[in-house]
Design a protein around this motif. Structure first.
Motif, PDB file in Angstrom:
ATOM      1  N   GLN A 104       0.863  -1.184   0.000  1.00 40.97           N
ATOM      2  CA  GLN A 104       0.000   0.000   0.000  1.00 40.97           C
ATOM      3  C   GLN A 104       0.895   1.227   0.000  1.00 40.97           C
ATOM      4  OE1 GLN A 104      -1.763   1.427   3.742  1.00 40.97           O
ATOM      5  NE2 GLN A 104      -3.789   1.259   2.783  1.00 40.97           N
TER       6      GLN A 104
ATOM      7  N   LEU B 117       1.738  -5.243   2.716  1.00 42.16           N
ATOM      8  CA  LEU B 117       0.416  -5.717   3.115  1.00 42.16           C
ATOM      9  C   LEU B 117       0.353  -7.241   3.209  1.00 42.16           C
ATOM     10  CD1 LEU B 117      -2.060  -3.537   0.989  1.00 42.16           C
ATOM     11  CD2 LEU B 117      -1.587  -3.360   3.453  1.00 42.16           C
ATOM     12  N   SER B 118       0.810  -7.918   2.137  1.00 43.90           N
ATOM     13  CA  SER B 118       0.638  -9.369   2.134  1.00 43.90           C
ATOM     14  C   SER B 118       1.609 -10.032   1.164  1.00 43.90           C
ATOM     15  CB  SER B 118      -0.793  -9.748   1.743  1.00 43.90           C
ATOM     16  OG  SER B 118      -1.033  -9.404   0.387  1.00 43.90           O
TER      17      SER B 118
ATOM     18  N   ARG C 175      -9.005  -6.920   7.690  1.00 44.32           N
ATOM     19  CA  ARG C 175      -9.887  -6.418   6.627  1.00 44.32           C
ATOM     20  C   ARG C 175      -9.338  -6.702   5.240  1.00 44.32           C
ATOM     21  NH1 ARG C 175     -10.616  -1.365   5.753  1.00 44.32           N
ATOM     22  NH2 ARG C 175      -8.789  -0.538   6.850  1.00 44.32           N
ATOM     23  N   PHE C 176      -8.052  -7.042   5.171  1.00 48.97           N
ATOM     24  CA  PHE C 176      -7.415  -7.273   3.872  1.00 48.97           C
ATOM     25  C   PHE C 176      -7.173  -8.766   3.656  1.00 48.97           C
ATOM     26  CE2 PHE C 176      -5.128  -2.864   3.647  1.00 48.97           C
ATOM     27  CZ  PHE C 176      -6.351  -2.249   3.780  1.00 48.97           C
TER      28      PHE C 176
ATOM     29  N   SER D 149      -5.679 -11.574   0.450  1.00 46.10           N
ATOM     30  CA  SER D 149      -5.045 -11.653  -0.864  1.00 46.10           C
ATOM     31  C   SER D 149      -5.161 -13.080  -1.378  1.00 46.10           C
ATOM     32  CB  SER D 149      -3.574 -11.216  -0.791  1.00 46.10           C
ATOM     33  OG  SER D 149      -2.880 -11.955   0.177  1.00 46.10           O
TER      34      SER D 149
ATOM     35  N   LEU E 130      -6.321  -8.474  -4.404  1.00 38.82           N
ATOM     36  CA  LEU E 130      -6.345  -7.955  -3.034  1.00 38.82           C
ATOM     37  C   LEU E 130      -7.789  -7.560  -2.743  1.00 38.82           C
ATOM     38  CD1 LEU E 130      -4.579  -7.049  -0.567  1.00 38.82           C
ATOM     39  CD2 LEU E 130      -4.555  -4.777  -1.620  1.00 38.82           C
TER      40      LEU E 130
ATOM     41  N   LEU F 100     -10.342  -5.806  -0.119  1.00 33.54           N
ATOM     42  CA  LEU F 100     -10.430  -4.887   1.010  1.00 33.54           C
ATOM     43  C   LEU F 100     -11.880  -4.815   1.463  1.00 33.54           C
ATOM     44  CD1 LEU F 100      -8.057  -3.852  -0.996  1.00 33.54           C
ATOM     45  CD2 LEU F 100      -8.141  -1.784   0.400  1.00 33.54           C
TER      46      LEU F 100
ATOM     47  N   ASP G  74      -8.241   4.147   3.565  1.00 32.58           N
ATOM     48  CA  ASP G  74      -7.791   3.143   2.592  1.00 32.58           C
ATOM     49  C   ASP G  74      -7.554   3.749   1.212  1.00 32.58           C
ATOM     50  OD1 ASP G  74     -10.134   0.774   4.037  1.00 32.58           O
ATOM     51  OD2 ASP G  74      -8.015   1.135   4.543  1.00 32.58           O
TER      52      ASP G  74
ATOM     53  N   TYR H 152      -2.338   0.805  -4.579  1.00 27.13           N
ATOM     54  CA  TYR H 152      -2.050  -0.572  -4.190  1.00 27.13           C
ATOM     55  C   TYR H 152      -1.205  -1.198  -5.300  1.00 27.13           C
ATOM     56  CZ  TYR H 152      -5.252   0.251  -0.441  1.00 27.13           C
ATOM     57  OH  TYR H 152      -5.834   0.771   0.688  1.00 27.13           O
TER      58      TYR H 152
END
Lengths: 109, 116
Positions: A36, A46-47, A59-60, A62, A73, A75, A82, A86
């Motif tokens: 992000q 993030l992931s 909340r996220f 992937s 992704l 969300l 947010d 991304y």
């Protein structure tokens, strides 16, 4: 060669769910990252997905499909904060990262 | 996570001058660091890999004589934009190699360069 595509821009409403897609074509595969980035700031992790399936982190989430060269992704319960870009990225040559085109998400109240 | 700092956070210079940007790893040592460039509304593009004690390796299309990289120690890498021109105006970001649980990179806060 390496090629990673994402939609350029997306909009969504506060509280909604949004899915940001990423398709990739790479020689070899060592996982896929999502970052992000708020405007004027550094990207933050993030992931990471290396196996097929869904990884959920609050909340996220992937998702990865290696056979399709596809990730998304997700969300949930969108918040104004947010609103950001991304970026999906894949590593190559050990530690290098190649980034996708990036998706700018704008969340409206 | 690993902490990377950059200095300055923003710089404005006249065309033809050189600008040096510092990237420091604050809580880890790095034999390699990465320099990225990001134009407005675009994604990050890897410019070069900085190697401690040896020459940097540049990505295709990046002029090594224009973007001088020096990796002076295990915690400091510098990028010098020589004879800057307005088209070099961009956001420059450095990162250390993968340090996190997923081998993710940690990025510096970036340096906004504006060349007049």
């Amino acid at each position: 060669g390496q090629n990673i595509d994402q939609p350029t821009e997306m909009t969504a409403t506060e509280g909604a769910i949004v899915q940001i897609n990423c398709t990739y074509q790479t020689s070899g595969f060592n996982g896929l990252f999502w970052y992000q980035q708020h405007a004027g700031e550094a990207p933050t992790f993030l992931s990471y997905n290396v196996l097929d399936g869904l990884e959920e982190k609050g909340r996220f989430s992937s998702f990865l499909s290696r056979s399709k060269g596809y990730s998304y992704l997700l969300l949930k319960e969108l918040q104004m904060k947010d609103s950001a870009s991304y970026l999906c990225a894949v590593p190559y040559n050990t530690d290098k990262l190649i980034f996708g085109t990036g998706t700018r998400l704008q969340v409206f109240p | 996570g690993a902490v990377v700092s950059q200095h300055p956070s923003w710089v404005i210079c006249k065309s033809g001058t050189s600008v040096k940007i510092e990237c420091r790893s604050l809580d880890f040592q790095a034999t390699t660091m990465f320099w990225y460039r990001q134009f407005p509304k675009q994604s990050l593009m890897l410019m070069a890999t900085s190697n401690e004690g040896s020459k940097a390796t540049y990505e295709q299309g990046v002029e090594k004589d224009k973007f001088l990289i020096n990796h002076a120690s295990l915690t400091l890498s510098t990028l010098t934009v020589t004879s800057a021109h307005p088209e070099d105006s961009s956001f420059y970001i450095c990162s250390g190699p993968g340090q996190g649980a997923y081998n993710e990179q940690f990025f510096g806060p970036g340096t906004r360069l504006t060349v007049l």
